[in-house]
Design an enzyme around this catalytic site. Structure first.
Site, PDB file in Angstrom:
ATOM      1  N   HIS A  84       0.868  -1.187   0.105  1.00 19.81           N
ATOM      2  CA  HIS A  84      -0.148   0.008   0.113  1.00 19.81           C
ATOM      3  C   HIS A  84       0.958   1.171   0.139  1.00 19.81           C
ATOM      4  O   HIS A  84       1.862   1.234   0.807  1.00 19.81           O
ATOM      5  CB  HIS A  84      -1.056   0.090   1.168  1.00 19.81           C
ATOM      6  CG  HIS A  84      -2.141   0.845   1.121  1.00 19.81           C
ATOM      7  ND1 HIS A  84      -3.286   0.330   0.607  1.00 19.81           N
ATOM      8  CD2 HIS A  84      -2.365   2.275   1.405  1.00 19.81           C
ATOM      9  CE1 HIS A  84      -4.265   1.340   0.489  1.00 19.81           C
ATOM     10  NE2 HIS A  84      -3.743   2.411   0.954  1.00 19.81           N
ATOM     11  N   ASP A 163     -14.146   2.969   6.788  1.00 20.35           N
ATOM     12  CA  ASP A 163     -12.980   3.700   6.022  1.00 20.35           C
ATOM     13  C   ASP A 163     -13.791   4.167   4.891  1.00 20.35           C
ATOM     14  O   ASP A 163     -13.102   5.250   4.248  1.00 20.35           O
ATOM     15  CB  ASP A 163     -12.026   2.919   5.823  1.00 20.35           C
ATOM     16  CG  ASP A 163     -10.642   3.632   5.055  1.00 20.35           C
ATOM     17  OD1 ASP A 163     -10.319   4.563   5.546  1.00 20.35           O
ATOM     18  OD2 ASP A 163     -10.355   3.120   3.903  1.00 20.35           O
ATOM     19  N   ARG A 170     -13.015  12.557   4.454  1.00 22.32           N
ATOM     20  CA  ARG A 170     -11.262  13.255   4.442  1.00 22.32           C
ATOM     21  C   ARG A 170     -11.044  14.154   3.085  1.00 22.32           C
ATOM     22  O   ARG A 170     -10.248  15.085   2.986  1.00 22.32           O
ATOM     23  CB  ARG A 170     -10.408  12.393   4.797  1.00 22.32           C
ATOM     24  CG  ARG A 170     -10.746  11.875   6.168  1.00 22.32           C
ATOM     25  CD  ARG A 170      -9.765  10.683   6.560  1.00 22.32           C
ATOM     26  NE  ARG A 170      -8.283  10.886   6.151  1.00 22.32           N
ATOM     27  CZ  ARG A 170      -7.473  10.191   5.910  1.00 22.32           C
ATOM     28  NH1 ARG A 170      -7.942   8.795   5.607  1.00 22.32           N
ATOM     29  NH2 ARG A 170      -6.265  10.454   5.589  1.00 22.32           N
ATOM     30  N   SER A 185      -6.587   4.522   8.264  1.00 20.00           N
ATOM     31  CA  SER A 185      -7.312   4.351   6.962  1.00 20.00           C
ATOM     32  C   SER A 185      -6.569   3.075   6.533  1.00 20.00           C
ATOM     33  O   SER A 185      -7.229   2.020   5.975  1.00 20.00           O
ATOM     34  CB  SER A 185      -7.159   5.578   6.121  1.00 20.00           C
ATOM     35  OG  SER A 185      -7.465   5.189   4.982  1.00 20.00           O
ATOM     36  N   LYS A 189      -7.788  -1.282   6.330  1.00 16.69           N
ATOM     37  CA  LYS A 189      -8.019  -1.816   5.383  1.00 16.69           C
ATOM     38  C   LYS A 189      -7.008  -3.130   5.097  1.00 16.69           C
ATOM     39  O   LYS A 189      -7.373  -4.212   4.793  1.00 16.69           O
ATOM     40  CB  LYS A 189      -7.880  -0.994   4.071  1.00 16.69           C
ATOM     41  CG  LYS A 189      -9.026  -0.205   3.755  1.00 16.69           C
ATOM     42  CD  LYS A 189      -8.667   0.337   2.390  1.00 16.69           C
ATOM     43  CE  LYS A 189      -7.906   1.517   2.165  1.00 16.69           C
ATOM     44  NZ  LYS A 189      -7.877   2.818   3.014  1.00 16.69           N
TER      45      LYS A 189
HETATM   46  N1  URA Z   1      -4.034   5.522   1.590  1.00 11.98           N
HETATM   47  C1  URA Z   1      -5.406   5.199   2.431  1.00 11.98           C
HETATM   48  O1  URA Z   1      -5.726   4.083   2.065  1.00 11.98           O
HETATM   49  N2  URA Z   1      -5.615   6.098   3.257  1.00 11.98           N
HETATM   50  C2  URA Z   1      -5.136   7.174   3.480  1.00 11.98           C
HETATM   51  O2  URA Z   1      -5.188   7.993   4.437  1.00 11.98           O
HETATM   52  C3  URA Z   1      -3.829   7.667   2.814  1.00 11.98           C
HETATM   53  C4  URA Z   1      -3.344   6.839   1.786  1.00 11.98           C
END
Ligand code: URA
Length: 432
Positions: A84, A163, A170, A185, A189
């Site tokens: 990620h 989320d 956001r 966040s 996930k």
């Molecule tokens: N990626 C995400 O999933 N959330 C964030 O807040 C920033 C990057």
């Protein structure tokens, strides 16, 4: 005692620390639609300004994780691994990494996001592919991961719904670049995916949420802390985001760049290979993922394996298999912009800096991202960057090409781009 959202917001406005029970109530009630967006937006700004402790961050992560299902792939060998990014401009490596890991015999059950702030999102990029679905039943997602080796979905009502909603809020309330909110966040996930290992690409620079390396280091440490608490082997790479990654910025355009790389096509302008940094970063991340998957003994070996798989066309085959498994129409083709225009250098000199965040914001003005939650994206909108930092440019040389379906937006976008490029004599700038 009843939970009162306005009292909860006031507590954070006054700089107080929430309890675990309060956070659980707030996130749980928001996820199920019992607390409206306007109250959550107010809390987000209070939390953004007054901060959240590491315990609060952990409790928010926990509440967001348990707002939906938590997957398990306990029977898979090797254990699934994911990657990620903390968000960048032209940051497209996930589109190559998921099929690459699958082509190497690994598994990647990836849950990604949409555009966030000035940065692009993997889901918006994939939706540029006609028919591609980022929402599906979790049983179908799991079965694609098992069969193809990789699938990419978004948060949904079934998985990480908190989320899904918080992320969208956001995005449009200027509350993205908060370390605790980013941690909760991303990690909610990733933990929900049921993975054993995670590679985090933590960005710093003008196009990242963390503008300095020191702040990116802080973010990386907090992400690793949460990963360890949940037993996920978490590795971080700090990478530079002071210019867009590769050449293309924009949804369909970024998919095109990835498909070019997976098809061994290079883009060369004035002797500079414009995809080279995308390929290098992809291989670095792939090397780490292959080590976490226990497919390769070292990152160097993993990079070699990744390069070979790309050159053989096997990653491209897996990518196509994944797109069809996720609903892409037969013989799909990417949409192309109706309008294009060059943006030229006003002066001669060396390209010293780029304000990469402004490039992302210019993309939103073009329709590549959202100004409001309900906005529709123009998948063809974006830019082709023609130059890299440090290069010499001539007056009148194209710095970038603008793409989109609405040429009426180009003049205002060009005005914003006027603030992006600093071109000059490095010695003179150093002495100023
Ligand atoms: N990626 C995400 O999933 N959330 C964030 O807040 C920033 C990057």
């Amino acid at each position: 005692m009843d939970f009162l959202p306005a009292e909860f917001i006031a507590n954070k406005r006054q700089g107080k620390t929430h309890t675990q029970i309060e956070i659980k109530s707030f996130i749980g009630q928001f996820a199920t639609g019992k607390i409206p967006d306007y109250q959550v937006a107010a809390w987000l700004m209070a939390a953004y300004l007054n901060g959240l402790s590491s315990d609060e961050t952990l409790w928010i992560t926990e509440s967001m994780l348990h707002s939906g299902e938590v997957l398990s792939f306990g029977d898979l060998d090797p254990a699934p691994v994911d990657k990620h990014s903390t968000g960048g401009v032209g940051d497209k490596t996930s589109l190559i990494l998921a099929p690459l890991l699958a082509a190497a015999g690994g598994y990647t059950p990836m849950m990604a996001g949409r555009g966030l702030g000035h940065t692009g999102g993997t889901l918006d990029k994939l939706e540029a592919i006609p028919g591609f679905k980022v929402q599906m039943e979790l049983e179908q997602f799991k079965s694609i991961v098992r069969k193809v080796g990789a699938a990419i979905i978004g948060q949904s009502r079934s998985i990480c719904p908190a989320d899904l909603k918080l992320y969208a809020l956001r995005d449009v309330t200027a509350t993205v670049d908060s370390i605790p909110l980013i941690c909760a966040s991303i990690m909610s996930k990733k933990i929900a995916e049921g993975i054993g290992g995670l590679v985090l690409d933590v960005k710093f620079g003008s196009g990242a949420f963390m503008k300095t390396k020191a702040k990116a280091q802080d973010l990386a440490q907090q992400l690793v802390y949460i990963g360890q608490k949940y037993g996920i082997n978490t590795v971080t790479l700090l990478t530079d985001m002071n210019q867009p990654l590769g050449s293309y910025v924009g949804n369909a355009l970024e998919v095109k760049e990835c498909m070019d790389i997976m098809s061994n096509i290079k883009m060369v302008e004035n002797g500079v290979e414009l995809y080279a940094d995308t390929l290098d970063l992809t291989l670095e991340l792939a090397g780490n993922m292959l080590v976490l998957s226990k497919i390769c003994p070292s990152v160097e070996e993993g990079k070699k394996v990744g390069r070979k798989l790309l050159e053989s066309g096997k990653v491209m085959e897996k990518f196509m298999e994944m797109t069809y498994a996720q609903g892409a129409v037969t013989k799909w083709q990417l949409p192309e912009a109706k309008c294009k225009e060059e943006y030229l250098s006003p002066v001669e000199g060396q390209l010293l800096t780029m304000d990469c965040e402004q490039i992302g914001l210019a993309g939103i003005e073009l329709g590549a991202g959202r100004k409001k939650i309900e906005d529709k994206i123009d998948p063809t909108a974006g830019f082709c960057m023609k130059v890299k930092l440090g290069q010499k440019v001539q007056k009148g040389q194209p710095l970038m090409q603008i793409y989109g379906n609405r040429s009426d937006l180009f003049p205002q976008v060009k005005k914003r781009l006027d603030n992006v490029f600093k071109i000059g004599n490095p010695l003179r700038v150093a002495n100023e």
